[in-house]
Design a protein around this motif. Sequence first.
Motif, PDB file in Angstrom:
ATOM      1  N   MET A   1       0.804  -1.214   0.000  1.00 24.95           N
ATOM      2  CA  MET A   1       0.000   0.000   0.000  1.00 24.95           C
ATOM      3  C   MET A   1       0.843   1.273   0.000  1.00 24.95           C
ATOM      4  O   MET A   1       0.568   2.210  -0.708  1.00 24.95           O
ATOM      5  N   PRO A   2       1.871   1.352   0.791  1.00 23.61           N
ATOM      6  CA  PRO A   2       2.358   2.681   1.134  1.00 23.61           C
ATOM      7  C   PRO A   2       3.179   3.398   0.084  1.00 23.61           C
ATOM      8  O   PRO A   2       4.155   2.869  -0.425  1.00 23.61           O
ATOM      9  N   GLU A   3       2.787   4.602  -0.218  1.00 23.83           N
ATOM     10  CA  GLU A   3       3.619   5.557  -0.934  1.00 23.83           C
ATOM     11  C   GLU A   3       3.887   6.695   0.044  1.00 23.83           C
ATOM     12  O   GLU A   3       3.451   6.639   1.195  1.00 23.83           O
ATOM     13  N   LEU A   4       4.609   7.679  -0.416  1.00 25.60           N
ATOM     14  CA  LEU A   4       5.084   8.785   0.416  1.00 25.60           C
ATOM     15  C   LEU A   4       4.179   9.204   1.582  1.00 25.60           C
ATOM     16  O   LEU A   4       4.590   9.186   2.745  1.00 25.60           O
ATOM     17  N   ALA A   5       2.939   9.558   1.288  1.00 27.99           N
ATOM     18  CA  ALA A   5       2.081  10.116   2.336  1.00 27.99           C
ATOM     19  C   ALA A   5       1.586   9.047   3.305  1.00 27.99           C
ATOM     20  O   ALA A   5       1.445   9.301   4.502  1.00 27.99           O
ATOM     21  N   GLU A   6       1.326   7.857   2.794  1.00 34.14           N
ATOM     22  CA  GLU A   6       0.918   6.780   3.699  1.00 34.14           C
ATOM     23  C   GLU A   6       2.067   6.416   4.628  1.00 34.14           C
ATOM     24  O   GLU A   6       1.860   6.103   5.804  1.00 34.14           O
ATOM     25  N   VAL A   7       3.283   6.453   4.097  1.00 35.60           N
ATOM     26  CA  VAL A   7       4.448   6.154   4.919  1.00 35.60           C
ATOM     27  C   VAL A   7       4.541   7.154   6.074  1.00 35.60           C
ATOM     28  O   VAL A   7       4.786   6.785   7.224  1.00 35.60           O
ATOM     29  N   GLU A   8       4.308   8.413   5.765  1.00 39.72           N
ATOM     30  CA  GLU A   8       4.330   9.442   6.804  1.00 39.72           C
ATOM     31  C   GLU A   8       3.222   9.191   7.838  1.00 39.72           C
ATOM     32  O   GLU A   8       3.432   9.360   9.045  1.00 39.72           O
ATOM     33  N   PHE A   9       2.089   8.756   7.363  1.00 41.53           N
ATOM     34  CA  PHE A   9       0.991   8.435   8.286  1.00 41.53           C
ATOM     35  C   PHE A   9       1.387   7.291   9.229  1.00 41.53           C
ATOM     36  O   PHE A   9       1.180   7.366  10.438  1.00 41.53           O
ATOM     37  N   PHE A  10       1.979   6.247   8.673  1.00 37.76           N
ATOM     38  CA  PHE A  10       2.386   5.107   9.496  1.00 37.76           C
ATOM     39  C   PHE A  10       3.462   5.511  10.506  1.00 37.76           C
ATOM     40  O   PHE A  10       3.450   5.083  11.653  1.00 37.76           O
ATOM     41  N   ARG A  11       4.395   6.330  10.057  1.00 40.15           N
ATOM     42  CA  ARG A  11       5.442   6.790  10.981  1.00 40.15           C
ATOM     43  C   ARG A  11       4.822   7.517  12.169  1.00 40.15           C
ATOM     44  O   ARG A  11       5.173   7.266  13.326  1.00 40.15           O
ATOM     45  N   ARG A  12       3.876   8.404  11.885  1.00 48.16           N
ATOM     46  CA  ARG A  12       3.265   9.169  12.975  1.00 48.16           C
ATOM     47  C   ARG A  12       2.512   8.252  13.932  1.00 48.16           C
ATOM     48  O   ARG A  12       2.481   8.486  15.137  1.00 48.16           O
ATOM     49  N   ARG A  13       1.914   7.220  13.380  1.00 44.50           N
ATOM     50  CA  ARG A  13       1.151   6.323  14.240  1.00 44.50           C
ATOM     51  C   ARG A  13       2.079   5.606  15.231  1.00 44.50           C
ATOM     52  O   ARG A  13       1.800   5.551  16.427  1.00 44.50           O
TER      53      ARG A  13
END
Length: 275
Positions: A1-13
């Motif tokens: 799934m993850p591209e740039l913005a999803e990766v940032e979302f996962f990091r924050r989580r």
Amino acid sequence: MPELAEVEFFRRRWAGGLAGQAVQAVAVHAGARIFRGTDVAALARGLTGARFRSSATSGKQMVFQFSGGQWLGVHLGMSGDLTVGPADHPAGRHDHLVLRTRRHSLVLTDPRMFGRVQYWQGRAAPGWWSRLAPPVLSGEFSRAAVGEFLRRRGRAPIKAVLLMQEMFPGIGNWMADEILWRARIHPRQKAGALSAGQVRALWTETRRVARLALRTIAGTGGELPGELNADIPLSWLFRHRWKGDGIDPQTGTPLAYATIGGRTTCWSPARQQLP
DNA sequence: GTGCTTGTTGGCCA
DNA sequence: GTGGCCAACAAGCA
């Protein structure tokens, strides 16, 4: 799934779940493919008792830093996910790495295991982190640099070139199609055949799509990009591409599908034509 | 069963 | 040597 913005979302989580916490226990599936080339025993030993310091993303890569100069690199591949569960979360079949704090379980789950976990202990950043390409929203991602890269990759279709992380870190399949659709460039056009105007459009739309994806996905919870707003006078192609027979939201004409650069590609023949 | 899938890599070939 | 293509990795879903 993850591209740039999803990766940032996962990091924050994960960063939210780790904030101010120490890792009390580490559970790993030691033989899992995501640990290829990584000393899993050292990782588990080192992180046990370590305190979380900070985290960052770079393209599709994440790093979580812990006390004692420990660097935990995470790439989520195609099917990876970072979640936060209760402290007693039982590790499921695909939960290959679980960091337990007093309050939470930080879970890395990845059924297909195309992702990767890396570990490094030392004062200076490891090469797998320090050698990553500059972000597309940084000053180093200049039109000149993009133009030069396209010239060197001149014989490859532009779609394939947009997926090259050494120049376009964080851009994945749907973002690449989105960028080309906005820039009105046919995905099969050879990278070296782009006009100066097309290079400029590609650079502009790469940054715009990255900026908007970060704004709409990274903070809100990994949802699909929203509809029209003042910054983007076009709907997202993304929201139309997977409908049975996709329709270009701008022209109302049918979308086309083909494998280009080895990946499923969607474009609008009405907007994107070969020169 | 078939044929897909938001990623990366190494081997093969021009 | 350079650079592009594509199978392989593995599991889930329709």
